[in-house]
Scaffold this motif. Structure first.
Motif, mmCIF file in Angstrom:
data_model
loop_
_atom_site.group_PDB
_atom_site.id
_atom_site.type_symbol
_atom_site.label_atom_id
_atom_site.label_comp_id
_atom_site.label_asym_id
_atom_site.label_seq_id
_atom_site.Cartn_x
_atom_site.Cartn_y
_atom_site.Cartn_z
ATOM 1 N N VAL A 377 18.938 -18.346 34.675
ATOM 2 C CA VAL A 377 19.359 -17.757 33.371
ATOM 3 C C VAL A 377 20.804 -17.121 33.824
ATOM 4 C CG1 VAL A 377 18.958 -15.593 31.853
ATOM 5 C CG2 VAL A 377 17.153 -16.398 33.439
ATOM 6 N N ASP A 378 21.677 -17.362 32.734
ATOM 7 C CA ASP A 378 22.993 -16.951 32.692
ATOM 8 C C ASP A 378 23.131 -15.778 31.715
ATOM 9 O OD1 ASP A 378 23.607 -19.427 34.181
ATOM 10 O OD2 ASP A 378 24.026 -20.545 32.404
ATOM 11 N N HIS A 379 23.504 -14.497 32.342
ATOM 12 C CA HIS A 379 23.643 -13.361 31.796
ATOM 13 C C HIS A 379 25.066 -12.916 31.451
ATOM 14 C CE1 HIS A 379 19.362 -12.407 32.586
ATOM 15 N NE2 HIS A 379 19.896 -12.619 33.780
ATOM 16 N N TYR A 380 25.455 -12.736 30.222
ATOM 17 C CA TYR A 380 26.873 -12.483 29.778
ATOM 18 C C TYR A 380 26.865 -10.960 29.370
ATOM 19 C CZ TYR A 380 27.446 -17.426 29.665
ATOM 20 O OH TYR A 380 27.611 -18.887 30.080
ATOM 21 N N ASP A 381 28.191 -10.219 29.810
ATOM 22 C CA ASP A 381 28.354 -8.766 29.499
ATOM 23 C C ASP A 381 29.007 -8.715 27.989
ATOM 24 O OD1 ASP A 381 31.014 -9.364 29.260
ATOM 25 O OD2 ASP A 381 31.614 -8.574 31.278
ATOM 26 N N GLY A 382 29.007 -7.436 27.582
ATOM 27 C CA GLY A 382 29.621 -7.275 26.314
ATOM 28 C C GLY A 382 30.929 -7.834 25.775
ATOM 29 N N ARG A 383 31.636 -8.397 26.923
ATOM 30 C CA ARG A 383 33.044 -9.031 26.492
ATOM 31 C C ARG A 383 32.971 -10.462 26.031
ATOM 32 N NH1 ARG A 383 36.139 -7.632 31.519
ATOM 33 N NH2 ARG A 383 33.975 -8.276 32.533
ATOM 34 N N GLY A 384 31.603 -10.799 26.819
ATOM 35 C CA GLY A 384 31.342 -12.427 26.557
ATOM 36 C C GLY A 384 31.567 -13.165 27.782
ATOM 37 N N ALA A 385 31.660 -12.339 28.841
ATOM 38 C CA ALA A 385 32.142 -12.974 30.197
ATOM 39 C C ALA A 385 30.778 -13.124 31.016
ATOM 40 C CB ALA A 385 33.139 -12.297 30.983
ATOM 41 N N LEU A 386 30.653 -14.141 31.949
ATOM 42 C CA LEU A 386 29.581 -14.506 32.627
ATOM 43 C C LEU A 386 29.346 -13.192 33.604
ATOM 44 C CD1 LEU A 386 27.088 -16.164 33.144
ATOM 45 C CD2 LEU A 386 28.399 -17.730 34.581
ATOM 46 N N TRP A 387 28.194 -12.792 33.665
ATOM 47 C CA TRP A 387 28.283 -11.614 34.451
ATOM 48 C C TRP A 387 27.213 -11.806 35.803
ATOM 49 C CZ3 TRP A 387 26.073 -6.392 32.737
ATOM 50 C CH2 TRP A 387 26.182 -5.234 33.834
ATOM 51 N N ARG A 388 25.965 -11.908 35.359
ATOM 52 C CA ARG A 388 24.994 -12.279 36.339
ATOM 53 C C ARG A 388 24.210 -13.423 36.211
ATOM 54 N NH1 ARG A 388 22.405 -6.131 35.892
ATOM 55 N NH2 ARG A 388 23.739 -5.004 37.523
ATOM 56 N N VAL A 389 23.999 -14.111 37.341
ATOM 57 C CA VAL A 389 23.380 -15.239 37.399
ATOM 58 C C VAL A 389 22.113 -15.350 38.330
ATOM 59 C CG1 VAL A 389 23.649 -17.794 38.348
ATOM 60 C CG2 VAL A 389 25.575 -16.514 37.571
ATOM 61 N N GLY A 390 20.939 -15.697 37.304
ATOM 62 C CA GLY A 390 19.501 -15.401 37.933
ATOM 63 C C GLY A 390 19.077 -16.812 38.261
ATOM 64 N N GLU A 391 18.328 -16.912 39.410
ATOM 65 C CA GLU A 391 17.499 -17.975 39.905
ATOM 66 C C GLU A 391 16.038 -17.824 40.200
ATOM 67 O OE1 GLU A 391 21.319 -20.448 41.910
ATOM 68 O OE2 GLU A 391 19.654 -19.277 43.325
ATOM 69 N N GLY A 392 15.096 -18.342 39.728
ATOM 70 C CA GLY A 392 13.978 -18.429 40.313
ATOM 71 C C GLY A 392 13.281 -19.412 40.772
ATOM 72 N N HIS A 393 12.890 -19.240 42.150
ATOM 73 C CA HIS A 393 12.905 -20.299 43.126
ATOM 74 C C HIS A 393 11.256 -20.617 43.303
ATOM 75 C CE1 HIS A 393 16.928 -20.828 45.091
ATOM 76 N NE2 HIS A 393 17.236 -19.668 44.543
ATOM 77 N N LEU A 394 10.979 -21.425 42.426
ATOM 78 C CA LEU A 394 9.337 -21.687 42.365
ATOM 79 C C LEU A 394 8.863 -22.517 43.364
ATOM 80 C CD1 LEU A 394 7.666 -21.220 39.493
ATOM 81 C CD2 LEU A 394 8.235 -23.680 39.259
ATOM 82 N N MET A 395 7.577 -22.348 43.667
ATOM 83 C CA MET A 395 6.595 -23.182 44.239
ATOM 84 C C MET A 395 5.215 -23.254 43.686
ATOM 85 S SD MET A 395 6.652 -20.927 48.000
ATOM 86 C CE MET A 395 4.899 -21.551 48.407
ATOM 87 N N GLN A 396 4.493 -24.046 44.112
ATOM 88 C CA GLN A 396 3.040 -24.246 43.831
ATOM 89 C C GLN A 396 2.161 -23.724 44.840
ATOM 90 O OE1 GLN A 396 1.738 -24.981 41.072
ATOM 91 N NE2 GLN A 396 -0.263 -25.551 41.342
ATOM 92 N N PHE A 397 1.539 -22.538 44.718
ATOM 93 C CA PHE A 397 0.879 -21.678 45.485
ATOM 94 C C PHE A 397 -0.767 -22.730 45.307
ATOM 95 C CE2 PHE A 397 3.936 -18.919 45.128
ATOM 96 C CZ PHE A 397 4.035 -18.118 46.318
ATOM 97 N N SER A 398 -0.927 -23.674 46.508
ATOM 98 C CA SER A 398 -1.776 -24.643 46.250
ATOM 99 C C SER A 398 -3.262 -23.941 46.552
ATOM 100 C CB SER A 398 -1.819 -25.713 47.575
ATOM 101 O OG SER A 398 -1.902 -24.985 48.878
ATOM 102 N N GLN A 399 -3.318 -22.435 47.127
ATOM 103 C CA GLN A 399 -4.622 -21.789 47.515
ATOM 104 C C GLN A 399 -5.323 -21.681 45.883
ATOM 105 O OE1 GLN A 399 -4.494 -19.122 50.738
ATOM 106 N NE2 GLN A 399 -2.388 -19.399 50.711
ATOM 107 N N ALA A 400 -4.398 -21.371 45.082
ATOM 108 C CA ALA A 400 -4.987 -20.811 43.753
ATOM 109 C C ALA A 400 -4.438 -21.727 42.634
ATOM 110 C CB ALA A 400 -4.141 -19.358 43.621
ATOM 111 N N THR A 401 -3.939 -22.639 42.838
ATOM 112 C CA THR A 401 -3.200 -23.557 41.875
ATOM 113 C C THR A 401 -2.474 -22.622 40.715
ATOM 114 O OG1 THR A 401 -5.413 -25.086 42.078
ATOM 115 C CG2 THR A 401 -3.905 -25.627 40.183
#
Length: 452
Positions: A377-401
């Motif tokens: 996710v790219d998050h922009y502040d009230g001025r329209g400038a890129l502020w925060r950068v989100g990453e979701g580091h995904l994996m498959q939990f095989s024990q539970a699908t």
């Protein structure tokens, strides 16, 4: 009809015509699920040059070497990076890099890089969940200006063939994360010098598929409790959230046990851009799980399905061979432990509605086509400038699908500190997707007992 009434009727007609219809998908469209599309709506075929392979079902059985209740084994231990994207060569890959990734590479040219691995489409859901998605695919539709869903049933993907940005983000909000979830995890704010203090939290969830089917639960999407266990100065704070399918009919309900006052209080501020629990102001409430809660403050635009390098198959960072100090480095996570792959994602732009308030004026979401998890996710502040950068580091939990995040990270480009949420490398056990809450567990009256 007089002239004034005629003008009014024409104006209303034009307004109605300008609002795009949000109709249910047809039986013919739904027939594509399991044919050229996967059961969740992803394109089953690979891409033209083969860098994204065909979908072959993902990981649906425990990976050899997995220790039940403790750790997941890496199904791809012999994979090596194909190449690395750095500040020096990122222009070559610009069309497949998010704005946030480009900003991080430019800001930390000496230390930040993306190690690109072979694409592995590992995400999968249980067979019975696929059947529910197919059965409900022609029944779900948005209501109340997109702020609720009729015909959701127990489907975790109500809109496998989305037509609007609202439909796509709803797929993230209700996606499959198991039926219940119990985890001990850490949330850490990492300062510029690399110092951090892990906040240990017990997260407990009961999702729609496990909520008793009663009239009083008809609008309940999930129950959640966050119990802060450490450090001592924060321990004893317990938060209860009851999230809703239709927030117009009934808004989110939340309570908090205040250890200092020894009282359970209503907490209506646990929503939108109010500060997240025990996060030192480094994230908003709706940053949790990459995005959660009501969608009514934004206009949502479906940009389309595109190919991007995104975090995926994060088994290396999840390994119990790593200590938190091995992972959390100054300015960003240790790039040696991160894995990025080329995947097709749904791109959705959220723009703050005129007259409404939120610290983020614009957000751009990158939703995994195979799981509907938000990967960036790219998050922009009230001025329209890129502020925060989100990453979701995904994996498959095989024990539970279950596809789920091993950690979420939110980089702050304005003060060079960042927040991680979900790491449990040094905790006693892994996520438990089999946990069964006792009756009355997710009630305000239980918060005082949990705090003790």
């Amino acid at each position: 009809m007089n002239k004034k009434a005629l003008r009014l009727a024409l104006a209303i007609g034009c307004l109605v015509a300008s609002v795009p219809a949000q109709a249910r998908i047809t039986e013919q469209e739904a027939a594509r699920l399991g044919a050229d599309l996967t059961p969740v709506g992803a394109i089953k075929a690979g891409n033209a040059d083969g860098s994204i392979p065909p979908y072959e079902g993902g990981i649906t059985a425990p990976v050899p070497g997995t220790v039940p209740g403790l750790s997941e084994a890496d199904p791809y231990p012999d994979d090596k990076p194909l190449f690395a994207i750095t500040a020096a060569n990122m222009a070559q890959y610009k069309d497949k890099l998010t704005a946030g990734e480009q900003a991080m590479l430019a800001r930390f040219p000496e230390s930040y890089r993306l190690n690109i691995y072979r694409t592995r489409r590992s995400s999968a859901l249980p067979a019975d969940i696929y059947a529910v998605i197919k059965a409900q695919a022609t029944k779900a539709e948005l209501v109340d200006d997109g702020n609720g869903i009729d015909g959701l049933g127990l489907s975790p993907v109500p809109f496998p063939i989305p037509q609007t940005g609202q439909e796509a983000i709803w797929n993230h909000l209700v996606r499959y994360r198991g039926r219940t979830l119990n985890r001990i995890m850490t949330q850490s704010v990492v300062q510029r010098d690399g110092s951090f203090l892990p906040v240990v939290i017990n997260d407990l969830f009961q999702f729609k598929a496990a909520i008793p089917d009663t009239p009083e639960n008809a609008n309940n999407l999930f129950f959640a409790i966050q119990n802060v266990l450490a450090p001592q100065r924060l321990a004893g704070t317990v938060l209860l959230v009851v999230d809703k399918i239709n927030v117009v009919k009934e808004p989110r309900q939340s309570w908090v046990y205040n250890a200092g006052l020894r009282r359970v209080l209503r907490a209506p501020e646990v929503a939108y851009d109010n500060p997240g629990t025990a996060a030192d102001g480094a994230r908003t409430t709706d940053n949790y799980d990459m995005f959660n809660g009501a969608i009514d403050r934004y206009d949502w635009k479906l940009v389309g399905r595109k190919e991007f390098y995104v975090p995926y198959n994060a088994y290396r960072i999840d390994s119990r061979n790593n200590r938190y100090a091995d992972i959390l480095k100054p300015n960003h996570l240790n790039p040696d432990l991160l894995r990025f792959e080329l995947h097709r994602v749904w791109v959705v732009e959220a723009t703050l509605k005129p007259g409404l308030r939120h610290v983020y004026s614009k957000r751009v979401f990158y939703l995994d086509e195979d799981s509907w998890s938000t990967l960036a996710v790219d998050h922009y502040d009230g001025r329209g400038a890129l502020w925060r950068v989100g990453e979701g580091h995904l994996m498959q939990f095989s024990q539970a699908t279950v596809p789920f995040y091993t950690t979420e990270v939110l980089y702050d480009l304005q003060n060079d500190r960042y927040l991680t949420l979900g790491l449990n490398n040094e905790e006693e056990k892994d996520i438990d997707f089999t946990w069964q809450p006792e009756e009355g567990y997710f009630t305000p009256g239980n918060l005082r007992r949990l705090a003790k």
